[in-house]
Scaffold this motif. Structure first.
Motif, mmCIF file in Angstrom:
data_model
loop_
_atom_site.group_PDB
_atom_site.id
_atom_site.type_symbol
_atom_site.label_atom_id
_atom_site.label_comp_id
_atom_site.label_asym_id
_atom_site.label_seq_id
_atom_site.Cartn_x
_atom_site.Cartn_y
_atom_site.Cartn_z
ATOM 1 N N VAL A 107 0.862 -1.183 0.000
ATOM 2 C CA VAL A 107 0.000 0.000 0.000
ATOM 3 C C VAL A 107 0.895 1.229 0.000
ATOM 4 O O VAL A 107 1.722 1.404 0.900
ATOM 5 C CB VAL A 107 -0.923 0.020 1.238
ATOM 6 C CG1 VAL A 107 -1.780 1.275 1.244
ATOM 7 C CG2 VAL A 107 -1.806 -1.221 1.288
ATOM 8 N N ASP A 108 0.749 2.070 -1.026
ATOM 9 C CA ASP A 108 1.530 3.309 -1.124
ATOM 10 C C ASP A 108 3.030 3.061 -0.938
ATOM 11 O O ASP A 108 3.716 3.800 -0.227
ATOM 12 C CB ASP A 108 1.045 4.334 -0.098
ATOM 13 C CG ASP A 108 -0.376 4.811 -0.395
ATOM 14 O OD1 ASP A 108 -0.768 4.780 -1.581
ATOM 15 O OD2 ASP A 108 -1.078 5.206 0.543
ATOM 16 N N GLY A 109 3.546 2.003 -1.566
ATOM 17 C CA GLY A 109 4.975 1.720 -1.515
ATOM 18 C C GLY A 109 5.453 1.009 -0.266
ATOM 19 O O GLY A 109 6.638 0.725 -0.132
ATOM 20 N N VAL A 110 4.549 0.736 0.677
ATOM 21 C CA VAL A 110 4.912 0.021 1.901
ATOM 22 C C VAL A 110 4.477 -1.435 1.767
ATOM 23 O O VAL A 110 3.319 -1.722 1.453
ATOM 24 C CB VAL A 110 4.250 0.655 3.140
ATOM 25 C CG1 VAL A 110 4.553 -0.161 4.396
ATOM 26 C CG2 VAL A 110 4.723 2.093 3.318
ATOM 27 N N VAL A 111 5.411 -2.360 1.963
ATOM 28 C CA VAL A 111 5.074 -3.777 1.932
ATOM 29 C C VAL A 111 4.253 -4.112 3.173
ATOM 30 O O VAL A 111 4.636 -3.777 4.290
ATOM 31 C CB VAL A 111 6.342 -4.650 1.894
ATOM 32 C CG1 VAL A 111 5.981 -6.131 1.978
ATOM 33 C CG2 VAL A 111 7.148 -4.368 0.636
ATOM 34 N N ARG A 112 3.118 -4.758 2.959
ATOM 35 C CA ARG A 112 2.258 -5.145 4.077
ATOM 36 C C ARG A 112 2.271 -6.673 4.184
ATOM 37 O O ARG A 112 1.924 -7.370 3.250
ATOM 38 C CB ARG A 112 0.838 -4.630 3.872
ATOM 39 C CG ARG A 112 -0.110 -4.990 5.005
ATOM 40 C CD ARG A 112 -1.409 -4.226 4.916
ATOM 41 N NE ARG A 112 -2.084 -4.391 3.637
ATOM 42 C CZ ARG A 112 -3.141 -3.670 3.264
ATOM 43 N NH1 ARG A 112 -3.619 -2.729 4.048
ATOM 44 N NH2 ARG A 112 -3.704 -3.879 2.089
ATOM 45 N N LEU A 113 2.672 -7.152 5.341
ATOM 46 C CA LEU A 113 2.755 -8.582 5.605
ATOM 47 C C LEU A 113 1.741 -8.911 6.688
ATOM 48 O O LEU A 113 1.829 -8.403 7.797
ATOM 49 C CB LEU A 113 4.176 -8.952 6.033
ATOM 50 C CG LEU A 113 4.548 -10.422 6.099
ATOM 51 C CD1 LEU A 113 6.051 -10.580 5.875
ATOM 52 C CD2 LEU A 113 4.187 -11.027 7.443
ATOM 53 N N THR A 114 0.760 -9.729 6.334
ATOM 54 C CA THR A 114 -0.317 -10.079 7.252
ATOM 55 C C THR A 114 -0.333 -11.581 7.465
ATOM 56 O O THR A 114 -0.344 -12.343 6.495
ATOM 57 C CB THR A 114 -1.685 -9.638 6.691
ATOM 58 O OG1 THR A 114 -1.634 -8.241 6.357
ATOM 59 C CG2 THR A 114 -2.782 -9.872 7.706
ATOM 60 N N VAL A 115 -0.317 -11.993 8.707
ATOM 61 C CA VAL A 115 -0.366 -13.410 9.048
ATOM 62 C C VAL A 115 -1.770 -13.740 9.531
ATOM 63 O O VAL A 115 -2.295 -13.079 10.424
ATOM 64 C CB VAL A 115 0.667 -13.757 10.134
ATOM 65 C CG1 VAL A 115 0.548 -15.223 10.553
ATOM 66 C CG2 VAL A 115 2.078 -13.469 9.625
ATOM 67 N N GLY A 116 -2.363 -14.747 8.906
ATOM 68 C CA GLY A 116 -3.677 -15.205 9.333
ATOM 69 C C GLY A 116 -3.555 -16.248 10.427
ATOM 70 O O GLY A 116 -2.670 -17.099 10.395
ATOM 71 N N ALA A 117 -4.433 -16.169 11.408
ATOM 72 C CA ALA A 117 -4.467 -17.140 12.492
ATOM 73 C C ALA A 117 -5.908 -17.592 12.700
ATOM 74 O O ALA A 117 -6.846 -16.840 12.426
ATOM 75 C CB ALA A 117 -3.905 -16.540 13.777
ATOM 76 N N VAL A 118 -6.063 -18.822 13.181
ATOM 77 C CA VAL A 118 -7.384 -19.366 13.464
ATOM 78 C C VAL A 118 -7.439 -19.754 14.940
ATOM 79 O O VAL A 118 -6.532 -20.415 15.448
ATOM 80 C CB VAL A 118 -7.676 -20.602 12.588
ATOM 81 C CG1 VAL A 118 -9.046 -21.188 12.927
ATOM 82 C CG2 VAL A 118 -7.598 -20.248 11.111
#
Length: 200
Positions: A107-118
């Motif tokens: 987003v807007d040049g920023v790497v976004r790393l999202t980890v999904g958890a259950v």
């Protein structure tokens, strides 16, 4: 058996074998300056009950899973547990958290790393917590999900269940090898996007 004292003696040298020294330990050191920030890392938590999945409303209007940013020194499981407690009042244990995999977009040049958890086991009742940006927690059946999902929550949900009809921007998804959930334990990297989730 007798020993013949007149028999010649033949000396045989024995070569002693020295045990190898343990390998020297290799050191490491940080650079003098910290790296320039260029990425954000967070965890989103799928909380399931017989009534559906738990979603809250952000003060900006989006509906989203519990979750937030990883703090220094935390494991991903600890982040999931902390954010779940801070935002919803629910408590869970490390063994109640299963990490689904990693989603990467930008987003807007920023790497976004999202980890999904259950999380399928917890204690308490979800409720709006003081000073939190997300509240009005409610259960939504998977076949009646609302419009206006936060994109990271949408990405996590379709990574978990590709059959869910949710539109969102694509993200590269890498499933953790230890996860053997609803998708049969598929491993490796793939792109999660509307074409997989039934959208257009």
């Amino acid at each position: 058996m007798s020993v013949d004292e007149d028999a010649p003696v033949v000396p045989r040298p024995i070569r002693a074998r020295r045990l190898p020294d343990p390998p020297a330990r290799v050191t490491s050191r940080p650079r003098k300056r910290p790296p320039a920030p260029h990425a954000a890392i967070g965890v989103g938590v799928i909380v399931l009950s017989d009534r559906g999945v738990l979603l809250g409303r952000h003060r900006h209007g989006t509906l989203e899973l519990p979750g937030g940013t990883v703090e220094p020194g935390e494991s991903l499981e600890q982040t999931a547990i902390r954010e779940l407690a801070e935002e919803t009042g629910l408590s869970a244990r490390i063994q109640d958290v299963t990490l689904l995999g990693t989603l990467i977009d930008h987003v807007d040049g920023v790497v976004r790393l999202t980890v999904g958890a259950v999380v399928t086991t917890w204690q308490g009742q979800p409720a709006t917590q003081p000073d939190e940006k997300v509240g009005d927690w409610a259960w939504y059946p998977l076949d009646q999900l609302p419009d206006g999902l936060f994109v990271c929550s949408a990405q996590i949900l379709t990574a978990w269940r590709p059959d869910l009809p949710i539109d969102h921007t694509p993200a590269h998804f890498t499933r953790y090898a230890s996860y053997t959930g609803s998708n049969g334990g598929v491993r490796g990297g793939r792109t999660v996007g509307p074409e997989e989730s039934g959208g257009t």
